[in-house]
Design a protein around this motif. Structure first.
Motif, short mmCIF file in Angstrom:
data_model
loop_
_atom_site.label_atom_id
_atom_site.label_comp_id
_atom_site.label_asym_id
_atom_site.label_seq_id
_atom_site.Cartn_x
_atom_site.Cartn_y
_atom_site.Cartn_z
N ASP A 167 -2.28 8.37 17.69
CA ASP A 167 -3.28 7.67 16.90
C ASP A 167 -3.03 6.19 17.08
N PRO A 168 -4.09 5.38 17.06
CA PRO A 168 -3.83 3.94 17.13
C PRO A 168 -3.11 3.46 15.86
N LEU A 169 -2.21 2.51 16.03
CA LEU A 169 -1.40 2.03 14.90
C LEU A 169 -1.90 0.68 14.40
N ILE A 170 -1.51 0.35 13.16
CA ILE A 170 -1.82 -0.96 12.62
C ILE A 170 -0.70 -1.93 12.98
N VAL A 171 -1.10 -3.12 13.44
CA VAL A 171 -0.13 -4.16 13.79
C VAL A 171 -0.04 -5.12 12.61
N THR B 165 0.84 -1.21 0.00
CA THR B 165 0.00 0.00 0.00
C THR B 165 0.87 1.25 0.00
N VAL B 166 1.54 1.48 1.11
CA VAL B 166 2.47 2.60 1.26
C VAL B 166 3.62 2.11 2.15
N TYR B 167 4.67 2.91 2.29
CA TYR B 167 5.77 2.53 3.19
C TYR B 167 5.35 2.73 4.65
#
Ligand code: TXA
Ligand code: MG
Length: 324
Positions: free
Chosen positions: A58-62, A31-33
């Protein structure tokens, strides 16, 4: 800052060592870096926020290396989620699920849910699997910039703030992953992204636009902000504490002992990174049934202090509404 070919074994080894040392690496996804750190190490995750220079958490993606890894970090996978996983993983779909304790509060910004995805980019997968732990990563752009889709973008945006960028070419999709959550057999779309609404619903049935959450504090406010249930007041000295049935969130080690029943010190030495790493878990811990109020010591608004104060101010505003 070092730039390495992510398709080479030695580069992955180097990145894994950095992650194991509790540091941050930029890596490609389809998707993106992303700007990644060990998702189970709150101190390492605090560095992500430091580098992003975002004035709030902000909550992060794991990011995980295999679907089996879900059970270590999320409580329950609803049947609708399983369908979507079968169809779209590895790939640009992020699922919001109930989190397990293994995921520290700073990763989810204090939320009881965690966003999870298994990327398909070979460099990302190789990195995560070689590391062996989930990697928490936002897009690798500083606050105010668009998401980077190649290694040169990342280098330009982050420069020496990141010690290693793995180059994996241009991201195929060039836009972020689609994010969905689940509630009582229903699927909710949180963020439009690389997988379309039509693709989602063709696989899993009707998809609802994100619920307008009633716990939303103000119009335009994102509903996922954690706020303590007890009133919170920001104070400058511990002499302002006049209720013993209280909790106290100190920034630095206090010079004398406050009268509060529960006390947590974010960092004895006043270190921002350590303070941020402890921030959400301490706040949740201090939000006890048997206290009337949480006092929070004012934090200098430099670096990560800004993001912590943003959260404290928001929580204290809620208190003003109750009491005035
Ligand atoms: O494609 C992507 O998703 C990229 C690559 C690196 O994986 N990552 C990405 O991360 O876009 P980021 O941090 O820029 O955006 C993730 C968004 C957050 O802004 C937040 O809105 C949402 O995911 N999010 C994360 N955890 C959440 C949660 N528990 N509840 C609701 N929203 C959540
Ligand atoms: Mg982003």
């Amino acid at each position: 800052m070092e730039f390495l070919n992510g398709f080479e074994h030695a580069s992955i080894e180097k990145a894994v060592k950095i992650l194991k040392d509790g540091d941050v690496v930029a890596f490609p996804t389809e998707t993106v870096y992303g700007l990644g750190a060990d998702a189970l190490n709150s101190y390492a995750v605090a560095k992500i926020f430091e580098i992003k220079k975002r004035p709030k958490f902000d909550p992060l993606i794991v990011h995980i290396g295999d679907r089996e890894w879900i059970s270590a970090i999320a409580d329950y996978v609803p049947p609708e989620a399983k369908k979507l996983i079968d169809k779209f993983w590895p790939g640009p779909l992020t699922l919001i699920l109930k989190k397990k304790d293994a995921i520290p509060g700073i990763v989810t910004a204090g939320l009881p849910t965690v966003a999870i995805r298994m990327p398909s980019h070979p460099v990302a997968l190789n990195l995560i699997r070689s590391f062996g732990n989930p990697i928490a990563a936002p897009s690798a752009n500083p606050f105010g910039y668009i998401s980077p889709t190649n290694a040169q973008h990342v280098a330009k945006m982050l420069g020496d703030d990141v010690s290693l960028i793995l180059d994996g070419g241009s991201s195929n999709y060039g836009i972020e992953s689609t994010i969905v959550s689940f509630n009582e057999d229903k699927i909710y779309l949180h963020r439009h992204g690389a997988i379309s609404y039509e693709e989602l619903s063709a696989t899993a049935g009707p998809v609802n636009e994100k619920e307008k959450n009633s716990s939303c504090e103000a119009p335009g406010e994102l509903p996922y902000h954690y706020a303590p249930t007890k009133p919170l007041k920001i104070i400058h000295t511990i002499d302002e504490i006049d209720d013993a049935r209280s909790s106290f969130l100190a920034f630095k080690k206090p010079l004398k002992t406050p009268i509060s029943k529960y006390i947590k010190v974010l960092s004895n030495s006043g270190g921002m990174r350590e303070a941020a790493a402890n921030f959400f878990s301490y706040l949740i811990e201090l939000d006890q049934d048997d206290v009337n109020i949480i006092y929070a010591e004012n934090i200098p608004e430099t670096g990560l202090g800004k993001a912590m104060m943003e959260r404290l101010k928001k929580a204290s505003k809620k208190y003003m509404h109750i009491t005035h």
